[in-house]
Design an enzyme around this catalytic site. Structure first.
Site, mmCIF file in Angstrom:
data_model
loop_
_atom_site.group_PDB
_atom_site.id
_atom_site.type_symbol
_atom_site.label_atom_id
_atom_site.label_comp_id
_atom_site.label_asym_id
_atom_site.label_seq_id
_atom_site.Cartn_x
_atom_site.Cartn_y
_atom_site.Cartn_z
ATOM 1 N N SER A 275 0.822 -1.200 0.000
ATOM 2 C CA SER A 275 0.000 0.000 0.000
ATOM 3 C C SER A 275 0.864 1.262 0.000
ATOM 4 O O SER A 275 1.687 1.423 -0.880
ATOM 5 C CB SER A 275 -0.918 -0.082 1.219
ATOM 6 O OG SER A 275 -2.090 0.606 0.965
ATOM 7 N N LYS A 279 4.289 2.172 -2.340
ATOM 8 C CA LYS A 279 4.775 3.404 -2.995
ATOM 9 C C LYS A 279 6.202 3.689 -2.488
ATOM 10 O O LYS A 279 7.095 4.089 -3.234
ATOM 11 C CB LYS A 279 3.869 4.596 -2.647
ATOM 12 C CG LYS A 279 2.357 4.375 -2.888
ATOM 13 C CD LYS A 279 1.545 5.627 -2.556
ATOM 14 C CE LYS A 279 0.141 5.407 -2.005
ATOM 15 N NZ LYS A 279 -0.837 4.743 -2.794
ATOM 16 N N TRP A 368 -10.021 0.696 -5.739
ATOM 17 C CA TRP A 368 -9.471 1.991 -5.315
ATOM 18 C C TRP A 368 -8.020 2.147 -5.782
ATOM 19 O O TRP A 368 -7.564 3.221 -6.131
ATOM 20 C CB TRP A 368 -9.582 2.072 -3.781
ATOM 21 C CG TRP A 368 -9.073 3.302 -3.118
ATOM 22 C CD1 TRP A 368 -8.064 3.376 -2.198
ATOM 23 C CD2 TRP A 368 -9.561 4.654 -3.264
ATOM 24 N NE1 TRP A 368 -7.897 4.665 -1.778
ATOM 25 C CE2 TRP A 368 -8.801 5.468 -2.409
ATOM 26 C CE3 TRP A 368 -10.564 5.237 -4.049
ATOM 27 C CZ2 TRP A 368 -9.005 6.848 -2.309
ATOM 28 C CZ3 TRP A 368 -10.765 6.615 -3.952
ATOM 29 C CH2 TRP A 368 -9.996 7.399 -3.095
ATOM 30 N N HIS A 418 -7.451 -5.288 -0.985
ATOM 31 C CA HIS A 418 -6.272 -4.493 -0.682
ATOM 32 C C HIS A 418 -5.424 -5.171 0.396
ATOM 33 O O HIS A 418 -5.936 -5.541 1.446
ATOM 34 C CB HIS A 418 -6.752 -3.120 -0.186
ATOM 35 C CG HIS A 418 -5.678 -2.111 -0.133
ATOM 36 N ND1 HIS A 418 -5.011 -1.672 -1.256
ATOM 37 C CD2 HIS A 418 -5.147 -1.424 0.900
ATOM 38 C CE1 HIS A 418 -4.118 -0.768 -0.902
ATOM 39 N NE2 HIS A 418 -4.184 -0.592 0.400
HETATM 40 C C1 GCU Z 1 -5.387 4.923 1.478
HETATM 41 C C2 GCU Z 1 -4.775 5.711 0.354
HETATM 42 C C3 GCU Z 1 -3.931 4.835 -0.560
HETATM 43 C C4 GCU Z 1 -2.939 4.034 0.249
HETATM 44 C C5 GCU Z 1 -3.672 3.290 1.332
HETATM 45 C C6 GCU Z 1 -2.787 2.534 2.300
HETATM 46 O O1 GCU Z 1 -6.349 4.053 0.961
HETATM 47 O O2 GCU Z 1 -5.797 6.329 -0.337
HETATM 48 O O3 GCU Z 1 -3.247 5.615 -1.505
HETATM 49 O O4 GCU Z 1 -2.221 3.172 -0.588
HETATM 50 O O5 GCU Z 1 -4.391 4.201 2.132
HETATM 51 O O6 GCU Z 1 -1.629 2.835 2.465
HETATM 52 O O7 GCU Z 1 -3.341 1.650 2.934
#
Ligand code: GCU
Length: 440
Positions: A275, A279, A368, A418
């Protein structure tokens, strides 16, 4: 059947309408949020919009990159600088003398199958906070330095791994206080399988991202960026580093430590995160070419998914002041209204990892995070890999959930949402083995 793509058709980055197969589309179905931070989210392919991807193989002066030399001496640096200026911000150099303290060396763990080492890394010579604890295991029978999987975790080491010998860690709670891990929660996300990693002859290491910097707006003050901030500076520069860059910087310090640990083959260290930490590993791998392989899991918007696709989260959502603007350079927010003027996109972030292997893990119901946007970014990074003598995805058709592509660019969409799932592990291990295990 996967078929070979004609790279010339993909780049120079032509207007991408939507090359979306009905089959793949039917796999991406699930509940996603409709509106976030007051901004509606789109999940209809026909409304993604048309866009033109910047060409990673065309230099700022118009020169077409035709060989590896021009890529590595010119174009790569240009792209890296663009990401620093517009998205993640500029990170400081590594400290001259990294200070670390090994407080647990090669203790027996996992029924004697592993040797555990724990070290605290201090980020400068003159400050004791923040500091990061690195926990690592190597297979007990290893005779030579081992390749390593380094996982950046949402949780302190003592709760990331099931091992009573790990030092009690602290985490940041919602009240912005450090509390003993276990009491304050912390997202799990990852069913880690450390013994399986060790069985394949790899070491496993982890560190808690909150040791580097807490993940809330204003967290810089308590974390790494506070340590480097110039006294009296009020307004951050448009290209000041965000929290993602800070976490990435911390990962490089773990690698600095591995370089000094004779149990680790520091030329074969893979990084993995889920998540926002997906990044983070992408940016860490882009900045620090010593990382040998990168595995971002469900990294989504501003990670491996194309920002130009208006599908799921977009830049306006992620940089909303009530959400995650502090992850990025201040300038990044301006692209929320005008993504097409952003000089980079996710395919260029992936191309910064080239020629090193990168495995994108996504989930078919994680709308998402836009799994198809990740797939398209991987396709569009292919020509850079090919130029460097490596193999991109070699297909334009997204494989169905459960089917993995494990070329130098790898792609795996699990059947689910996710986060990391047990189904990801065999794929991760095969990818590591295929790309980082030397023939003995
Ligand atoms: C939120 C955010 C995402 C990110 C995520 C996470 O959903 O919008 O961009 O990747 O959190 O880190 O769980």
């Amino acid at each position: 059947m996967l078929h070979k793509i004609d790279m010339k058709k993909i780049l120079p980055a032509i207007t991408v309408c939507v090359l979306f197969s009905a089959k793949a589309q039917s796999q991406i179905a699930d509940f996603p949020p409709d509106t976030v931070a007051g901004i509606p989210a789109n999940y209809i392919e026909a409304k993604v919009g048309e866009y033109t991807l910047p060409d990673p193989l065309k230099c700022a002066d118009g020169q077409i990159v035709a060989d590896a030399e021009v890529w590595s001496s010119k174009r790569r640096d240009e792209i890296l600088a663009l990401f620093e200026q517009h998205q993640f911000g500029k990170s400081p150099q590594a400290p001259k003398n990294l200070r670390f303290e090994v407080f647990d060396r090669e203790s027996a763990a996992f029924d004697g199958k592993a040797k555990r080492t724990q070290a605290t890394i201090y980020f400068t010579n003159d400050a004791d906070e923040p500091k990061m604890d690195v926990l690592m295991y190597v297979p007990a029978e290893a005779k030579k330095p081992v390749p390593m999987l380094l996982y950046i975790s949402f949780r302190a080491n003592s709760v990331t791994v099931d091992d009573p010998g790990v030092k009690q860690g602290f985490i940041w709670n919602r009240e912005r206080k450090k509390v003993p891990a276990g009491e304050g929660g912390g997202r799990r996300f990852a069913p880690l399988n450390v013994p399986a990693v060790l069985e394949r002859g790899f070491g496993f290491a982890t560190a808690y991202y909150g040791d580097i910097e807490p993940d809330f707006d204003g967290g810089a003050e308590y974390g790494l960026r506070g340590l480097f901030a110039k006294k009296g500076t009020q307004q951050p520069e448009p290209d000041a580093w965000g929290a993602i860059a800070a976490w990435s910087w911390g990962l490089s310090r773990a690698l600095d430590y591995f370089e000094k640990d004779e149990k680790v083959d520091a030329s074969r260290v893979a990084i993995m995160g889920v998540s926002r930490l997906g990044k983070t590993v992408l940016w860490a791998g882009a900045l620090d070419q010593r990382f040998a392989l990168v595995i971002p899991v469900c990294s989504g918007e501003s990670g491996a998914a194309l920002s130009r696709r208006n599908y799921g989260e977009n830049i306006a959502h992620i940089t909303a002041p009530t959400r995650f603007d502090y992850w990025f350079a201040p300038r990044y927010q301006q692209y929320g209204d005008d993504v097409n003027s952003l000089p980079v996109d996710a395919h260029m972030l992936l191309s910064l990892i080239a020629p090193r292997p990168v495995l994108l893990i996504t989930g078919n119901t994680d709308k998402w995070s836009d799994p198809y946007g990740e797939f398209l970014a991987a396709v569009a990074a292919g020509p850079v890999y090919e130029l460097l003598g490596k193999q991109g995805l070699s297909t334009e058709g997204m494989p169905p959930a459960g089917d993995a592509i494990l070329n130098d660019i790898g792609f795996f969409m699990h059947d689910g949402g996710h986060g990391m799932l047990p189904a990801d592990w065999p794929v991760i291990l095969d990818f590591l083995q295929q790309h980082l295990q030397k023939e003995e």
